[in-house]
Scaffold this motif. Structure first.
Motif, mmCIF file in Angstrom:
data_model
loop_
_atom_site.group_PDB
_atom_site.id
_atom_site.type_symbol
_atom_site.label_atom_id
_atom_site.label_comp_id
_atom_site.label_asym_id
_atom_site.label_seq_id
_atom_site.Cartn_x
_atom_site.Cartn_y
_atom_site.Cartn_z
ATOM 1 N N LYS A 172 0.838 -1.200 0.000
ATOM 2 C CA LYS A 172 0.000 0.000 0.000
ATOM 3 C C LYS A 172 0.876 1.254 0.000
ATOM 4 O O LYS A 172 0.609 2.213 -0.730
ATOM 5 N N GLY A 173 1.919 1.238 0.792
ATOM 6 C CA GLY A 173 2.849 2.375 0.844
ATOM 7 C C GLY A 173 3.552 2.592 -0.475
ATOM 8 O O GLY A 173 3.705 3.720 -0.940
ATOM 9 N N LYS A 174 3.979 1.504 -1.110
ATOM 10 C CA LYS A 174 4.660 1.618 -2.402
ATOM 11 C C LYS A 174 3.717 2.132 -3.487
ATOM 12 O O LYS A 174 4.107 2.928 -4.332
ATOM 13 N N ALA A 175 2.465 1.677 -3.450
ATOM 14 C CA ALA A 175 1.483 2.141 -4.426
ATOM 15 C C ALA A 175 1.210 3.636 -4.245
ATOM 16 O O ALA A 175 1.167 4.394 -5.222
ATOM 17 N N LYS A 176 1.062 4.062 -2.996
ATOM 18 C CA LYS A 176 0.846 5.480 -2.715
ATOM 19 C C LYS A 176 2.042 6.310 -3.196
ATOM 20 O O LYS A 176 1.870 7.402 -3.728
ATOM 21 N N GLU A 177 3.239 5.787 -2.966
ATOM 22 C CA GLU A 177 4.440 6.509 -3.374
ATOM 23 C C GLU A 177 4.495 6.668 -4.891
ATOM 24 O O GLU A 177 4.831 7.733 -5.401
ATOM 25 N N ALA A 178 4.130 5.614 -5.620
ATOM 26 C CA ALA A 178 4.127 5.688 -7.085
ATOM 27 C C ALA A 178 3.092 6.690 -7.586
ATOM 28 O O ALA A 178 3.369 7.489 -8.491
ATOM 29 N N ILE A 179 1.914 6.682 -6.981
ATOM 30 C CA ILE A 179 0.868 7.632 -7.373
ATOM 31 C C ILE A 179 1.305 9.054 -7.055
ATOM 32 O O ILE A 179 1.112 9.978 -7.852
ATOM 33 N N ALA A 180 1.927 9.247 -5.897
ATOM 34 C CA ALA A 180 2.393 10.575 -5.504
ATOM 35 C C ALA A 180 3.453 11.087 -6.471
ATOM 36 O O ALA A 180 3.492 12.277 -6.795
ATOM 37 N N GLU A 181 4.302 10.186 -6.942
ATOM 38 C CA GLU A 181 5.350 10.587 -7.885
ATOM 39 C C GLU A 181 4.738 11.032 -9.210
ATOM 40 O O GLU A 181 5.154 12.031 -9.786
ATOM 41 N N VAL A 182 3.731 10.313 -9.673
ATOM 42 C CA VAL A 182 3.064 10.674 -10.934
ATOM 43 C C VAL A 182 2.344 12.011 -10.786
ATOM 44 O O VAL A 182 2.410 12.865 -11.675
ATOM 45 N N LEU A 183 1.653 12.198 -9.654
ATOM 46 C CA LEU A 183 0.877 13.416 -9.438
ATOM 47 C C LEU A 183 1.734 14.588 -8.962
ATOM 48 O O LEU A 183 1.291 15.733 -9.015
ATOM 49 N N GLY A 184 2.917 14.290 -8.481
ATOM 50 C CA GLY A 184 3.774 15.343 -7.936
ATOM 51 C C GLY A 184 3.293 15.835 -6.580
ATOM 52 O O GLY A 184 3.479 16.995 -6.238
ATOM 53 N N ASP A 185 2.658 14.970 -5.823
ATOM 54 C CA ASP A 185 2.101 15.324 -4.516
ATOM 55 C C ASP A 185 3.094 14.951 -3.415
ATOM 56 O O ASP A 185 3.249 13.787 -3.056
ATOM 57 N N GLY A 186 3.752 15.956 -2.871
ATOM 58 C CA GLY A 186 4.762 15.734 -1.841
ATOM 59 C C GLY A 186 4.180 15.213 -0.541
ATOM 60 O O GLY A 186 4.790 14.400 0.143
ATOM 61 N N LYS A 187 2.992 15.693 -0.183
ATOM 62 C CA LYS A 187 2.353 15.260 1.066
ATOM 63 C C LYS A 187 2.010 13.773 1.008
ATOM 64 O O LYS A 187 2.249 13.033 1.965
ATOM 65 N N LEU A 188 1.470 13.337 -0.118
ATOM 66 C CA LEU A 188 1.120 11.928 -0.284
ATOM 67 C C LEU A 188 2.379 11.065 -0.293
ATOM 68 O O LEU A 188 2.391 9.968 0.272
ATOM 69 N N ARG A 189 3.450 11.568 -0.876
ATOM 70 C CA ARG A 189 4.720 10.829 -0.904
ATOM 71 C C ARG A 189 5.248 10.621 0.516
ATOM 72 O O ARG A 189 5.676 9.519 0.875
ATOM 73 N N GLU A 190 5.210 11.667 1.329
ATOM 74 C CA GLU A 190 5.678 11.549 2.709
ATOM 75 C C GLU A 190 4.797 10.587 3.510
ATOM 76 O O GLU A 190 5.293 9.820 4.332
ATOM 77 N N GLU A 191 3.504 10.635 3.251
ATOM 78 C CA GLU A 191 2.578 9.717 3.920
ATOM 79 C C GLU A 191 2.909 8.270 3.546
ATOM 80 O O GLU A 191 2.914 7.377 4.398
#
Length: 59
Positions: free
Chosen positions: A12-31
């Motif tokens: 789940k963390g890895k999936a969120k990180e990949a989505i955050a990278e695509v969207l450029g969302d720093g908050k989601l990446r840190e989460e």
């Protein structure tokens, strides 16, 4: 925490990180990274069914 739950949390963390990278969302990446670190921390804690899990703390 069970092995399956740890693996699910890690995925789940890895999936969120990949989505955050695509969207450029720093908050989601840190989460996502925090979730992965939490999963890694759970790996270090001895399981409740392992009677020798705390042995390293005693020595």
């Amino acid at each position: 925490m069970g092995t399956i739950k740890r693996a699910a949390r890690q995925a789940k963390g890895k999936a969120k990180e990949a989505i955050a990278e695509v969207l450029g969302d720093g908050k989601l990446r840190e989460e996502a990274k925090a979730e992965q670190r939490g999963s890694e921390q759970d790996d270090k804690e001895p399981g409740s069914l392992n009677p020798l899990g705390n042995l390293d703390r005693l020595t």
